[in-house]
Design an enzyme around this catalytic site. Structure first.
Site, PDB file in Angstrom:
ATOM      1  N   TYR A 188      -8.392   6.196  22.477  1.00  0.00           N
ATOM      2  CA  TYR A 188      -8.367   6.100  23.942  1.00  0.00           C
ATOM      3  C   TYR A 188      -9.731   6.383  24.547  1.00  0.00           C
ATOM      4  CZ  TYR A 188      -3.201   6.248  23.782  1.00  0.00           C
ATOM      5  OH  TYR A 188      -1.878   5.993  23.553  1.00  0.00           O
ATOM      6  N   GLY A 193       6.876  -2.641  40.477  1.00  0.00           N
ATOM      7  CA  GLY A 193       6.831  -3.678  41.500  1.00  0.00           C
ATOM      8  C   GLY A 193       5.440  -4.124  41.889  1.00  0.00           C
TER       9      GLY A 193
END
Length: 348
Positions: A53, A245
């Site tokens: 990472y 969303g």
């Protein structure tokens, strides 16, 4: 916060775990420290990182995420307050994937595992990890969204028993408390459990993708959680924001992951869009936050040990953590199953 046992160990881990793969790319060191402070204030104790990472993986940023956690530990002295998990990179066999970590020769053998663990501990500024995970298998298999089994005979793979023998030495030396796997298959997990019967370390967890858009774990792996006590650490529960969303109706908000990085194609197909629209409508119908509905559904699954959320803002982090207080009723669950039947696993 709610807590569950990590496999068959005596460790209690928070149902919401803190994912960190944006730290060093989309998030600064100050952001990372603020997220850690807030998450612990809300009862989160599991912090998950990896030597690779941040993501997308690049040579110039590799290790920054662990470094940021290390500076936070040095500043706060709160090592005993977290269950710290990291992951060692497996071998890179796909030429399209970056091979900058140990020149791409990241086999899960003694040389590489030792180098990886020592480097992670140094960056994290700690003497031990609570959980050390194999980020992906040391063999060619169908991981990271590949559907068909590849039938590749690798020139070289490190036997699982050999890897476990090295991990056993780490446990005996006090550098690692427990071991786990990630992006593993049913066959692979079965092999790890089989070798544990001969006295080698038993995997406590499996970290695989799991969300409303990817329920592949249920097909062949969930029974291991039930029968063998190997709990799921669910990653990408919001499908990189699709289930919040963010990308409805083709939207690509500035600074969002799928706007910045086009490599995550599993979340950018017409089936994903249609499923996301249906799930968003279901959440609206029941007066629920879309993101919290998606996370609460993962939280309620019996084989999930911890739901690894990721956030780039404290506002997102707050909403995600609060999903632990949301319980989905039977009407919502039936609605979810109906949508899953119509759009099964569009982002495997």
């Amino acid at each position: 916060m709610k807590y569950r046992k990590l496999g068959r160990t005596d460790l209690d881990v928070s149902l919401i775990g803190l994912g960190t793969m944006t730290w060093g790319e989309q998030n600064s060191e100050a952001d990372a420290h603020a997220q850690l402070d807030y998450a612990l204030e809300r009862g989160v104790n599991l912090v998950d990182v990896a030597e690779m990472y941040p993501v997308p993986p690049k040579p110039e940023t590799q290790g920054l995420t662990e470094t940021y956690i290390g500076t936070w530990l040095a500043r706060t002295g709160r090592r005993q307050d977290i269950v710290l998990a990291s992951k060692v990179a497996g071998p890179v066999r796909d030429p399209k994937r970056p091979g900058h970590i140990r020149d791409g020769k990241t086999f899960l053998d003694r040389k590489n595992l030792t180098a990886a663990l020592d480097a992670s501990l140094k960056r994290l500024q700690t003497d031990y990890l609570d959980l050390y995970q194999l980020h992906w298998p040391d063999r060619t298999t169908n991981t990271f969204g590949q559907l068909a089994y590849p039938w590749v005979q690798d020139e070289h793979t490190v036997p699982i028993a050999e890897t476990l023998e090295v991990l056993q030495d780490f446990v005996r030396a006090g550098k690692v408390r427990h071991v786990g796997v990630s992006n593993e298959t049913p066959w692979g997990l079965g092999q790890f459990i089989k070798h544990a019967e001969s006295g080698l370390p038993r995997v406590a967890s499996i970290q695989n993708p799991y969300s409303l858009l990817n329920r592949i774990f249920e097909i062949g792996l969930s029974e291991f959680s039930h029968r063998e006590g190997v709990g799921l650490l669910a990653y990408s529960p919001l499908a990189m924001g699709v289930l919040a969303g963010k990308y409805l109706n083709g939207a690509r908000p500035e600074g969002a992951r799928l706007t910045l990085f086009t490599r995550f194609t599993r979340y950018s197909n017409p089936q994903v869009e249609a499923a996301a629209q249906a799930y968003a409508a279901l959440a609206k119908q029941h007066g629920l936050s879309f993101a919290q509905m998606a996370l609460a559904w993962v939280n309620q699954r019996p084989f999930v040990t911890s739901n690894l959320i990721g956030a780039t803002t404290l506002e997102q982090l707050k909403e995600n953590i609060e999903s632990v207080d949301v319980t989905l009723d039977e009407d919502v669950l039936q609605g979810i199953e109906a949508i899953h039947t119509k759009y099964p696993n569009p982002a495997p």
